[in-house]
Design an enzyme around this catalytic site. Structure first.
Site: not given
Ligand code: 1CP
Length: 359
Positions: A28, A32, A41, A78, A155
């Protein structure tokens, strides 16, 4: 250009060859914690827009590379793009994690599934890969990735993140035929998707089995080990004479290291709960290891980061076949300057000549 990549630190380490310095990249590494990510973003309006616009995904892939002396780039995307391409409709709302508008609710939903065609419904990922490869110009390798069949299924049933993923477990125990159908479909989807990324130009592929560790020992084989074997058997290992190594990230799967090593992955990514020298003993010398600093260390002062980095490097030792990484993704509130310190510390204290950075 191909020559440079095949002799890069990451590729050499993945094939258990000697390196001038320990390679390092961070799970990652785009995201963020970087202010430039947050700015882009906000401009794009949504996370999905970032993933689905090749120029933006390419820019985000390169952001951490511009800042830090990293030994690999990982394509900005992702793991949930496969289920999105299968019609589950991935959504992100501010302050919430990702969720699917149409999770799998009935056995009929499962029977209706088919692996997506990556060249069409996931073309945006392949286009982003081509752009990044052009921009990188053969300097460092690009990693492509997918979730494991089991992790994706978690998921797809739940519809969102969970600590327990009870829906998929219920399916596995109560409806073994449909479970098998789902997992087989996903194994094909994952292999097709990774092969399309290889054709588009990635130099390494990585499979994230983030949730393999929530399985009972007795369910591990059919739920995730066999599907991973299926993926690996379908995966290209060479493209236009480039050898493409693969990595399996197996969070919480310390008990299954021997089984993973036997499958034939080039490298296994470890979380921080696994003892590195014990892992090396189990997997032997022909499988590379990646990891496994506790991501929380990045909240500490520099002196402490340095000590913990040295501990991890010492535990893995100087033998070839090691790539430094965190044991899981970087948390979104980490100070980017700590990441710079970490990357430089690995290059300074890992194998090879010290570069005299004054640490
Ligand atoms: O801006 C935002 O709010 C989005 C945050 C974000 C980002 C930056 C998400 C949502 N995904 C990503 C990118 C991402 N995801 C990458 C990019 C490449 C990189 O720099 O490494 C990768 C490799 C992933 C992989 C991923 N997504 C995994 C496997 C690895 C892991 O961390 O275990 C998983 C489980 C996901 C699902 C996902 N996507 C995003 C979130 C918050 C989650 C976790 C959801 C949950 O379980 O609750």
């Amino acid at each position: 250009m191909g020559e440079e990549i095949s002799s890069s630190r990451l590729i050499r380490a993945l094939f258990c060859q000697s390196v001038d310095k320990t390679p390092v990249w961070i799970m990652r590494q785009a995201g963020r914690y970087l202010p430039e990510y947050r700015t882009l973003r906000e401009k794009a309006g949504s996370f999905l827009m970032l993933c689905k616009t090749p120029d933006l995904a390419s820019e985000l892939t390169l952001q951490p590379i511009r800042r830090f002396d990293l030994d690999a780039a990982i394509i900005f995307s992702d793991i949930l793009t496969i289920p999105d391409a299968m019609g589950l409709e991935l959504c992100f709302e501010e302050g919430q994690g990702p969720y699917f508008k149409r999770p799998l609710k009935t056995l009929a939903d499962i029977r209706a599934l088919a692996p997506p065609h990556p060249e069409t419904s996931l073309r945006y990922v392949c286009d982003a890969i081509k752009t990044v490869k052009r921009e990188l110009g053969g300097t460092i390798p690009l990693i492509g990735f997918s979730g494991s069949p089991w992790t994706l299924a978690c998921y797809m049933l739940e519809g969102k993140g969970s600590k327990t993923f009870t829906q998929i477990k219920r399916l596995m125990w109560e409806a073994p035929l449909e479970f098998e159908l789902l997992i087989t479909c996903l194994s094909q989807a994952v292999a097709d998707y990774l092969n399309a990324q290889i054709t588009a130009g990635v130099d390494v592929v990585m499979v994230f089995d983030t949730w393999g560790g929530i399985l009972a020992n007795s369910d591990y084989e059919r739920a995730t080990a066999e599907p991973l074997r299926q993926v690996l058997s379908k995966l290209k290992r060479e493209e236009l004479r480039r050898k493409i190594p693969n990595i399996i990230y197996a969070k919480g799967c310390g008990d299954h290291l021997a089984a993973l090593a036997k499958m034939g992955w080039n490298a296994i990514g470890l979380d921080w709960m696994v003892d590195p020298s014990w892992a090396r003993q189990i997997v032997g010398e022909k499988v590379a290891l990646q990891g496994n600093l506790d991501p929380a260390v990045l909240y500490c002062k520099e002196a402490c980061v340095k000590t913990e980095v040295q501990k991890v490097l010492d535990a893995f030792g100087p033998a070839p076949g090691y790539i430094f990484n965190l044991g899981h993704g970087i948390p979104p509130t980490v100070d980017p300057e700590r990441v710079r310190f970490l990357v430089d510390a690995v290059h300074h204290f890992g194998v090879g000549e010290n570069s005299g950075m004054g640490l």
